[in-house]
Design an enzyme around this catalytic site. Structure first.
Site, PDB file in Angstrom:
ATOM      1  N   ASP A  47       0.879  -1.382   0.146  1.00 41.86           N
ATOM      2  CA  ASP A  47      -0.187   0.083   0.217  1.00 41.86           C
ATOM      3  C   ASP A  47       0.697   1.281   0.057  1.00 41.86           C
ATOM      4  O   ASP A  47       1.986   1.178   0.330  1.00 41.86           O
ATOM      5  CB  ASP A  47      -1.051   0.067   1.228  1.00 41.86           C
ATOM      6  CG  ASP A  47      -1.774  -1.190   1.560  1.00 41.86           C
ATOM      7  OD1 ASP A  47      -1.886  -1.837   0.509  1.00 41.86           O
ATOM      8  OD2 ASP A  47      -2.059  -1.394   2.515  1.00 41.86           O
TER       9      ASP A  47
HETATM   10  N1  URA Z   1      -0.979  -5.976   4.182  1.00 41.05           N
HETATM   11  C1  URA Z   1      -1.633  -4.762   4.094  1.00 41.05           C
HETATM   12  O1  URA Z   1      -2.667  -4.434   4.877  1.00 41.05           O
HETATM   13  N2  URA Z   1      -0.841  -3.804   3.248  1.00 41.05           N
HETATM   14  C2  URA Z   1       0.023  -3.964   2.792  1.00 41.05           C
HETATM   15  O2  URA Z   1       0.740  -3.060   2.259  1.00 41.05           O
HETATM   16  C3  URA Z   1       1.026  -5.247   2.765  1.00 41.05           C
HETATM   17  C4  URA Z   1      -0.042  -6.388   3.558  1.00 41.05           C
END
Ligand code: URA
Length: 239
Positions: free
Chosen positions: A107
């Protein structure tokens, strides 16, 4: 895993960092030699064992590229973004960048370890759910984590809109609101949704490791990248 043949013009673009029109012009001038013979054609295939010269200087064949990046918060894992800088901005000068793809996603708000490569098969093996590569995350939580979370994570959680429980995940409590979580899947927003299922909220998230490879932030500060060693590539791709 290494490329065996490649078009001469593509090799020259990538290996010398030249544009296609610069390569075309140079080819026309007779600057390229393959195994001692001048080639004015860009579309011939050269093997990694061929001796290619450009203006008399040897051109090293480009094998596949395998990179690890310490992704900072605020960068999007996408080629083009309207709202954020992208991880490709951090690799801007890399020859062959147009062929490089991220292996999975993080993310925008997540930091840490991200692999990138132009070897599609390797990326596929690494991401394949069948391989269950462990991914290790450090998370800061809004609330102290509930008692019994270990067992619920080990048994698997139901996430909204999902047909299957999460695979068993393991938990290490570093403080009441700081955890290390190891998961072997890569579902959309997985860690944030798992913590939501435990009535909590992730304030910050950092990926520390994938498979056996642990991100060493003293060697690779946020925003920097390096190539993986041949052993690392082999280990990750075979697990
Ligand atoms: N899980 C998440 O919620 N976000 C990420 O970026 C990676 C794993």
């Amino acid at each position: 895993m290494t490329q065996t043949t490649q078009r001469l013009d593509k090799l020259l673009c990538h290996a010398k960092g030249l544009s296609r029109s610069e390569v075309k012009k140079g080819l026309h001038q007779g600057w390229a030699e393959v195994n001692g013979v001048v080639s004015k054609k860009g579309d011939i295939k050269v093997r990694s064992t061929d001796l290619v010269l450009w203006q008399g200087v040897r051109v090293e064949p480009l094998g596949s590229q395998y990179l690890m990046l310490n992704k900072p918060v605020g960068y999007e894992v996408t080629r083009v973004s309207q709202h954020h800088a992208t991880v490709f901005d951090l690799l801007a000068e890399l020859p062959g960048l147009d062929r490089i793809q991220p292996v999975g996603r993080l993310d925008v708000e997540t930091s840490g370890l991200l692999f990138l490569t132009d070897d599609g098969q390797w990326a596929h093996r690494l991401m394949s759910p069948r391989h269950h590569q462990p991914k290790v995350y450090l998370a800061e939580l809004a609330e102290p984590l509930v008692e019994g979370a270990e067992q619920r994570l080990a048994e698997g959680l139901w996430l909204k809109h999902e047909k299957e429980k999460t695979r068993p995940a393991s938990l290490e409590r570093l403080s009441p609101t700081r955890i290390r979580l190891t998961v072997t899947e890569g579902r959309y927003h997985q860690v944030r949704r798992m913590l939501a299922a435990l009535n909590n909220r992730v304030l910050s998230l950092h990926r520390e490791a994938i498979g056996g490879l642990v991100l060493d932030e003293t060697q690779l500060p946020a925003g920097s990248w390096c190539s993986l060693s041949a052993d690392e590539v082999a280990d990750l791709g075979s697990a």
